[in-house]
Design an enzyme around this catalytic site. Structure first.
Site, PDB file in Angstrom:
ATOM      1  N   THR A 177      42.728  38.677  43.380  1.00 12.08           N
ATOM      2  CA  THR A 177      43.103  39.694  42.394  1.00 12.08           C
ATOM      3  C   THR A 177      43.934  40.839  42.970  1.00 12.08           C
ATOM      4  OG1 THR A 177      42.111  41.413  40.982  1.00 12.08           O
ATOM      5  CG2 THR A 177      40.850  40.762  42.877  1.00 12.08           C
ATOM      6  N   ASP A 178      44.668  41.503  42.079  1.00  4.85           N
ATOM      7  CA  ASP A 178      45.379  42.741  42.447  1.00  4.85           C
ATOM      8  C   ASP A 178      44.401  43.877  42.778  1.00  4.85           C
ATOM      9  OD1 ASP A 178      44.587  42.672  39.724  1.00  4.85           O
ATOM     10  OD2 ASP A 178      45.965  44.289  39.207  1.00  4.85           O
ATOM     11  N   TYR A 217      33.990  45.339  42.537  1.00  2.00           N
ATOM     12  CA  TYR A 217      34.631  44.057  42.215  1.00  2.00           C
ATOM     13  C   TYR A 217      35.707  43.734  43.256  1.00  2.00           C
ATOM     14  CZ  TYR A 217      37.886  40.864  39.864  1.00  2.00           C
ATOM     15  OH  TYR A 217      38.745  39.830  39.577  1.00  2.00           O
ATOM     16  N   GLY A 226      35.783  29.542  31.904  1.00  4.70           N
ATOM     17  CA  GLY A 226      36.479  30.831  31.950  1.00  4.70           C
ATOM     18  C   GLY A 226      37.868  30.697  31.344  1.00  4.70           C
ATOM     19  N   LEU A 259      40.828  31.066  32.785  1.00  3.05           N
ATOM     20  CA  LEU A 259      41.692  30.250  33.639  1.00  3.05           C
ATOM     21  C   LEU A 259      41.230  28.787  33.619  1.00  3.05           C
ATOM     22  CD1 LEU A 259      43.945  29.841  35.677  1.00  3.05           C
ATOM     23  CD2 LEU A 259      42.378  30.605  37.485  1.00  3.05           C
ATOM     24  N   TYR A 306      33.108  36.282  39.383  1.00  9.70           N
ATOM     25  CA  TYR A 306      32.432  37.374  38.660  1.00  9.70           C
ATOM     26  C   TYR A 306      33.534  38.357  38.329  1.00  9.70           C
ATOM     27  CZ  TYR A 306      29.140  41.211  37.763  1.00  9.70           C
ATOM     28  OH  TYR A 306      28.421  42.229  37.195  1.00  9.70           O
TER      29      TYR A 306
END
Ligand SMILES: NC(=O)c1ccc[n+]([C@@H]2O[C@H](COP(=O)([O-])OP(=O)(O)OC[C@H]3O[C@@H](n4cnc5c(N)ncnc54)[C@H](OP(=O)(O)O)[C@@H]3O)[C@@H](O)[C@H]2O)c1
Length: 319
Positions: A100-101, A124, A10, A12, A60
């Site tokens: 995540t935000d 998500y 990925g 990152l 994901y």
């Protein structure tokens, strides 16, 4: 320090490979080597590798697809995170998990703190909240780092999409009423290594580069900086038009405002955060260097670009 890092392919994961500091013995695994949704496979790999730290860079991340693919999104982001946390508990491994935000609803107008309640707007975000909860339940000392608007030279991200469109089109419409912070995977990777080294870190942290921008601001900055570093011809003229979210409907609703408050991380690591525009420029310079169009970059030059960012953040570089 032996660190097992998932999600090696990925954006990152690749940044973590490029920026692994000296003294770290990283073991990188992609999905083909370790499917994090398979608890037995996770336990077996941890038993074999016996790392001190596990950094979960797998996830994901197809936000719109997740709306019609909830089973897979939860399999990776919730069950995967839980499998890793349970195995870390069994083998006494410290866990760093990335979130995540999108756990927030975007209704605030000031930066989201680590104490703010989560209220995701889509599948998500829900799957990431479920992952955070599973990690906390299994391992209260785990580190969870929420980040946002990630980009790197690799993968499917806003910078790469814009660079492609800017080479093809004379006009672009870009959403102006969603505000967040563009974040280079390189600066996030440095922060994650610093947290891996800091045994006193625990609980939730927010990390993005500094500042705030709309997607429109971000696109204009990419245009200007790409011309300046030579990724786009200096005489290339493109009209970038601000548009409303309503003019660009997507399957998933996104938070309108998701700037993250980084105070807890800054106080933990003693950092000066680089502004997003500064890291964008460095990232584009590195992309230009590796595209080979300019004079061939020396290893030193490429290292320096990354290290300067690290140094300005007070994080040890990899030299
Ligand atoms: N991208 C963003 O803007 C953003 C924003 C906020 C937070 N985050 C979070 O940051 C983290 C890293 O994101 P990223 O942008 O680097 O994502 P990415 O580029 O989509 O990479 C995710 C990686 O996870 C791997 N993966 C997916 N399912 C897996 C499974 N079951 N087992 C093992 N590996 C699996 C993928 O493998 P394949 O290569 O085989 O598909 C991919 O290499 C994620 O936790 C994400 O939620 C990202």
């Amino acid at each position: 320090m032996k660190i097992l890092i998932t999600g090696k392919n990925g954006q990152l994961g690749r940044a973590l490979q490029i920026l692994a500091p000296q003294g770290v013995r990283p073991v990188f695994l992609g999905r083909e080597e370790l499917n994090i949704s398979n608890p037995a496979a996770v336990a077996s790999v941890l038993d074999k590798v016996r790392p001190e730290v596990l950094l979960n860079a797998a996830g994901y991340t197809a936000v719109d697809k997740a709306e019609s693919d909830a089973t897979e999104a939860f399999a990776v982001n919730a069950i995967g995170a839980e499998s890793l946390a349970l195995a870390c508990k069994e083998f006494g491994v410290r866990l760093l998990h990335v979130s995540t935000d999108f756990v927030f609803d975007g209704l605030k107008s000031s930066p989201y703190t680590v104490q703010d309640p989560v209220r995701p707007l889509g599948v998500y975000g829900e799957s990431k909240v479920a992952g955070e909860e599973a990690v906390r339940a299994a391992l209260p000392d785990a580190v969870i780092v929420r980040t946002a608007w990630l980009y790197s030279a690799h993968g499917n991200n806003f910078v790469n999409t814009m660079l492609r469109l800017m080479a093809e089109r004379d006009q672009l419409g870009v959403v102006v009423d969603q505000i967040g912070t563009p974040t280079w995977a390189g600066t996030l990777a440095r922060v994650l290594y610093a947290l891996a080294y800091d045994g006193s870190a625990r609980g939730v942290y927010h990390y993005t580069d500094a500042g705030a921008a709309s997607w429109y601001d971000f696109a204009v900055a990419i245009y200007e900086e790409a011309k300046s570093v030579g990724l786009l011809p200096a005489d290339r003229e493109i009209q970038i038009k601000p548009i409303a979210t309503s003019e660009y409907p997507t399957a998933a609703i996104r938070p309108q405002y998701s700037v993250l408050d980084k105070k807890r991380l800054v106080s933990q690591l003693g950092l000066d955060l680089p502004h997003w525009r500064q890291t964008l420029r460095r990232a584009l310079e590195e992309m230009k260097c590796s595209s080979g169009e300019k004079s061939a970059p020396s290893t030193t030059h490429r290292r320096t670009a990354g290290s300067e960012v690290a140094e300005s953040m007070g994080i040890p570089g990899n030299e």
